[in-house]
Design an enzyme around this catalytic site. Structure first.
Site, PDB file in Angstrom:
ATOM      1  N   ASP A 135       4.765  -0.067   3.741  1.00 34.03           N
ATOM      2  CA  ASP A 135       5.078  -1.484   3.912  1.00 34.03           C
ATOM      3  C   ASP A 135       5.451  -2.165   2.603  1.00 34.03           C
ATOM      4  OD1 ASP A 135       2.489  -1.261   2.901  1.00 34.03           O
ATOM      5  OD2 ASP A 135       1.525  -2.064   4.672  1.00 34.03           O
ATOM      6  N   HIS A 180      -6.466  -3.396  10.695  1.00 37.62           N
ATOM      7  CA  HIS A 180      -5.027  -3.139  10.606  1.00 37.62           C
ATOM      8  C   HIS A 180      -4.736  -1.833   9.863  1.00 37.62           C
ATOM      9  CE1 HIS A 180      -4.442  -5.626   6.638  1.00 37.62           C
ATOM     10  NE2 HIS A 180      -4.604  -4.358   6.346  1.00 37.62           N
ATOM     11  N   ASN A 193      -9.942  -6.053   9.331  1.00 31.05           N
ATOM     12  CA  ASN A 193      -9.672  -6.450  10.724  1.00 31.05           C
ATOM     13  C   ASN A 193      -9.117  -5.283  11.543  1.00 31.05           C
ATOM     14  OD1 ASN A 193      -7.048  -6.167   9.841  1.00 31.05           O
ATOM     15  ND2 ASN A 193      -6.449  -8.298  10.136  1.00 31.05           N
ATOM     16  N   GLU A 209      -1.017  -5.779  12.418  1.00 25.96           N
ATOM     17  CA  GLU A 209      -2.167  -6.662  12.553  1.00 25.96           C
ATOM     18  C   GLU A 209      -2.697  -6.646  13.985  1.00 25.96           C
ATOM     19  OE1 GLU A 209      -3.482  -7.758  10.001  1.00 25.96           O
ATOM     20  OE2 GLU A 209      -2.232  -9.008   8.733  1.00 25.96           O
TER      21      GLU A 209
END
Ligand code: F6R
Length: 249
Positions: free
Chosen positions: A67, A138, A136, A143
């Site tokens: 990314d 991800h 979280n 996400e």
């Protein structure tokens, strides 16, 4: 899924570098999928050492990163291009033309996404994909969401990710709000996956990934469906696992 609960971060880094370096030794022209963030820094240091010591030769390796933030130039010291150069590429002999990181600054982002997946496919697919995990859940910048997104795509970062990544910027306001990320499909297509995680703030995400339902609300939970995942985590990150008993208990 192979789970290694390691003594500490250093042990994770050594073991992870052994696996990635081993892949390069048995398949010198292998395709590595790479991650940024704090998790793989120790592994990159070890890989650089293995190159310096003449143990590992990266001259035929090709890399694809997961990314990149949107709208940060490659020279910006918060960009993932800069991170990879500083932490790995300038220390090893992977040829520049074999390095691929999605561009967050292209005019036509849709085209950039399509071309990125096409380049991975043309290279023959990723042999081993290195992943960190967000607190979280991800992976890459996929996400928590209502659905898994397959291909490389543009992402609006969650508040929790912006807050978590603010530590690398001068202020939270400086964290880009958008990023380009390999999708869940691009990640799951890798032949082998190595996920590394350390610290108590990853414990909830690790438990949900390994023991919870497969749901796009915990993107890493999809890894339960991958046939060849190796997880290397420390005792703090393992603390919530029902099967895990810390040493001495
Ligand atoms: C980085 C990436 C992210 C990180 C994750 C964990 O390329 O894709 O998913 O792996 O945010 O980050 P750290 O390792 O900093 O805790």
């Amino acid at each position: 899924m192979h789970l290694y609960v390691c003594r500490d971060y250093d042990t994770i880094s050594k073991k992870a570098a052994g696996l990635v370096g081993g892949m390069v030794s048995v398949k010198p022209n292998c395709i590595l999928g790479l991650a940024t963030g704090s998790s793989p820094i120790g592994m990159y240091e070890r890989l650089a050492e293995m190159y310096r010591d003449g143990i590992t030769d990266f001259s035929k390796v090709t890399t694809f990163n997961l990314d990149e933030y949107c709208a940060l130039s490659e020279e910006n010291d918060q960009s993932y291009h800069y991170f990879m150069r500083e932490h790995l590429f300038r220390h090893i002999n992977v040829p520049d033309e074999n390095i691929h990181i999605p561009s967050g600054c292209t005019q036509d982002m849709e085209m950039e996404c399509q071309q990125y997946d096409a380049a991975i496919a043309a290279a023959g697919g990723i042999d081993i994909q290195v992943l960190g995990i967000g607190s979280n859940g991800h992976i890459g910048f996929n996400e928590p969401a209502d659905a898994f997104i397959g291909p490389t795509h543009l992402v609006n970062l969650k508040e929790s990710t912006i807050k978590a990544n603010a530590r690398f910027f001068q202020s939270e306001a400086d964290v880009p709000r958008r990023a380009i990320s390999m999708g869940i499909g691009s990640i799951m297509a890798a032949k082998k996956i190595l996920l590394i995680a350390h610290g108590a703030n990853k414990a909830k995400a690790i438990t949900a990934t390994l023991e919870g339902p497969i749901t796009p609300e915990v993107p890493a939970s999809i890894l339960q469906l991958h046939p060849d995942v190796v997880m290397m985590i420390d005792q703090e990150a393992a603390a919530g696992l029902s099967e895990y008993q810390p040493e001495g208990r």
